[in-house]
Motif scaffolding. Sequence first.
Motif, short mmCIF file in Angstrom:
data_model
loop_
_atom_site.label_atom_id
_atom_site.label_comp_id
_atom_site.label_asym_id
_atom_site.label_seq_id
_atom_site.Cartn_x
_atom_site.Cartn_y
_atom_site.Cartn_z
N SER A 1 0.82 -1.21 0.00
CA SER A 1 0.00 0.00 0.00
C SER A 1 0.86 1.26 0.00
N SER A 2 1.94 1.25 0.75
CA SER A 2 2.82 2.43 0.80
C SER A 2 3.46 2.68 -0.55
N TRP A 3 3.93 1.61 -1.19
CA TRP A 3 4.53 1.74 -2.52
C TRP A 3 3.51 2.30 -3.51
N ASN A 4 2.31 1.74 -3.50
CA ASN A 4 1.27 2.19 -4.43
C ASN A 4 0.91 3.65 -4.23
N LYS A 5 0.83 4.07 -2.97
CA LYS A 5 0.44 5.46 -2.70
C LYS A 5 1.55 6.43 -3.12
N VAL A 6 2.81 6.04 -2.98
CA VAL A 6 3.91 6.88 -3.45
C VAL A 6 3.88 6.95 -4.98
N GLU A 7 3.79 5.78 -5.63
CA GLU A 7 3.86 5.72 -7.09
C GLU A 7 2.65 6.32 -7.78
N LYS A 8 1.45 6.02 -7.27
CA LYS A 8 0.22 6.41 -7.97
C LYS A 8 -0.49 7.61 -7.34
N GLY A 9 -0.02 8.04 -6.18
CA GLY A 9 -0.63 9.19 -5.53
C GLY A 9 0.31 10.37 -5.42
N LEU A 10 1.45 10.17 -4.75
CA LEU A 10 2.38 11.26 -4.51
C LEU A 10 3.08 11.73 -5.78
N ARG B 1 13.78 7.15 -10.44
CA ARG B 1 13.43 5.85 -9.89
C ARG B 1 12.85 5.99 -8.48
N LEU B 2 12.17 4.94 -8.04
CA LEU B 2 11.73 4.81 -6.66
C LEU B 2 12.57 3.72 -5.99
N PHE B 3 12.46 3.63 -4.67
CA PHE B 3 13.30 2.71 -3.92
C PHE B 3 12.45 1.66 -3.21
N SER B 4 12.94 0.44 -3.20
CA SER B 4 12.22 -0.65 -2.56
C SER B 4 12.38 -0.57 -1.04
N THR B 5 11.51 -1.28 -0.34
CA THR B 5 11.57 -1.30 1.12
C THR B 5 12.91 -1.84 1.59
N GLN B 6 13.45 -2.84 0.91
CA GLN B 6 14.74 -3.41 1.28
C GLN B 6 15.85 -2.39 1.13
N GLU B 7 15.84 -1.64 0.03
CA GLU B 7 16.85 -0.60 -0.18
C GLU B 7 16.75 0.47 0.90
N LEU B 8 15.53 0.86 1.23
CA LEU B 8 15.33 1.91 2.23
C LEU B 8 15.82 1.50 3.61
N LEU C 1 3.69 1.77 18.92
CA LEU C 1 3.59 0.55 18.14
C LEU C 1 3.84 0.80 16.65
N GLY C 2 3.64 2.03 16.21
CA GLY C 2 3.75 2.33 14.78
C GLY C 2 5.09 2.89 14.36
N LYS C 3 6.12 2.73 15.18
CA LYS C 3 7.44 3.28 14.85
C LYS C 3 7.95 2.74 13.52
N GLY C 4 7.87 1.44 13.32
CA GLY C 4 8.33 0.85 12.07
C GLY C 4 7.53 1.32 10.87
N VAL C 5 6.22 1.43 11.05
CA VAL C 5 5.34 1.92 9.98
C VAL C 5 5.74 3.34 9.60
N ALA C 6 5.98 4.18 10.61
CA ALA C 6 6.34 5.58 10.35
C ALA C 6 7.63 5.70 9.58
N PHE C 7 8.66 4.96 9.97
CA PHE C 7 9.94 5.04 9.27
C PHE C 7 9.83 4.50 7.84
N THR C 8 9.05 3.46 7.64
CA THR C 8 8.85 2.93 6.29
C THR C 8 8.28 4.00 5.37
N GLN C 9 7.25 4.71 5.85
CA GLN C 9 6.60 5.73 5.03
C GLN C 9 7.48 6.96 4.85
N MET C 10 8.12 7.41 5.92
CA MET C 10 8.97 8.61 5.82
C MET C 10 10.14 8.38 4.86
#
Length: 513
Positions: free
Chosen positions: A152-161, A356-363, A460-469
Amino acid sequence: MVASGTLSMASLGLLEIFLAVAALAIFFCFGNKKKRLPTNWPLVGMLPDSIRNLHRPYERIAEVIQLSGGSFIYKSLWFCSPNILNTVDPANIHYIMSSNFSNFPKGSMFSRIFDILGDGIFNADSHEWKSQRKLAHSLINHQQFQRFLVKSSWNKVEKGLIPVLEHVAKQGSVVDLQDVFQRFTFDITSVLVTGFDPGCLSIEFPRVEFSEAMDDAEEAIFYRHIWPELFLKLQRWLGFGREQKLKEARRTLDRTVAEYISRKREELSKKTITVEDEDGVDLLTSYMSHPEILGLKTDDKFLRDTIVNFFLAGRDTTSSALTWFFWLVSQNPQVESRIREELKAFIPAEERENWRLFSTQELSNLVYLHGALCETLRLYPPVPFQHKEPLESDVLPTGHPVGPNMMVLFSVYVMGRMASIWGPDCLEFKPERWISESGKIKHEPSYKFLAFNAGPRTCLGKGVAFTQMKAVAAAIIHNYQVQVVEGHPVTPSSSIILHMKHGLKARLSRKWV
């Protein structure tokens, strides 16, 4: 009758005295330009100093705590408000948040001030809080939700942001990046929490009634920490001011959330979505698939409170952090250059000059970017303060006595500006302070770096926040040049979330053809 009349006259006389003292104190405060501790006036306490500094509350709190050496007792109105111990001492915070956690719940005052959150996890204490946290922890860390988060995060960056940024860059127009980030986090939070994408992040920039309601509520809650309860009751009774705006905001939130719940119930009844979905599912689906779990009855009231709490956590904190991050980076071009070089190091040489965009693993391997985000959170924490209410009388490590009906408040904003905590360079933006000699992320104790809370209530959302940021930061810094409008005023707003008062106006240009 005589006694009653005498009492009324006495009350009127007392009110006149109170107003006279308040007027004199406010006049004195507005005329005094020196940096000094607030005066404790008869009857009105230190309220006049708060009124004088309503336009710069966090800067004033920083001045007062620094002048007082780290802890300061704020004296409220003598007849209706609790005294407040303001402290940024790490020993006190560790004691309150960890060592003696059971004696420092959120408390009844917190629940009254944040009543719009209902009985959700932020307001809950004791067994209710433990059950909610255990359930939320299991759902957020489940593999299904983690898959859903990444996709969902990837899709929102690619197709929304990206379409919005491309449009702004092509037009050469000025855009409010804070608004863009709030739209992004509102959309992605809605997807992750409810499964529905409201589509607020688009080139049309549609009005977002839910977000406006959240902003109004957060501002009103902030002023509940300053104005006496009697004044707030008067606003509620007569239907004016921020209390009226808060009432209207709650109606909007309740109506919108009820629609989400109704739509989700319809989806589940038609079995168009199940918790076994291989792509993962949203949190609302998981909650509603278990009518009762861990002793919690997941009825509409529970779901409403849970959704509103998650929206506050997901929409506002991440967008605030991203806004301050891009402003700090714009003021420190050497940091921007190092982030770009770090990003290029993970790209094949022949692709380094390409969009280009970056994958979660790269980030996950971006150490310097992670440090820059932590440094942003240190200086501009999205939740700039929090407070507790002692159950029983106690003495803090600094020797300050505390007790029931007293608020203990610690300013996360001020902590990042204390030389005693972060050293003489505490006001500098230095991502390097978060990197060890071996080139890895340096851990700082949570009672020193409180952006994600501390102790049993750690976010609880620390990991979620860093993934999105990281996803947003990497996409923008690698592909675009951000230029903040010259002379644009930058100052924190008066809210429980550290927004920029005037937004962040900037222009974007594309780096690659």
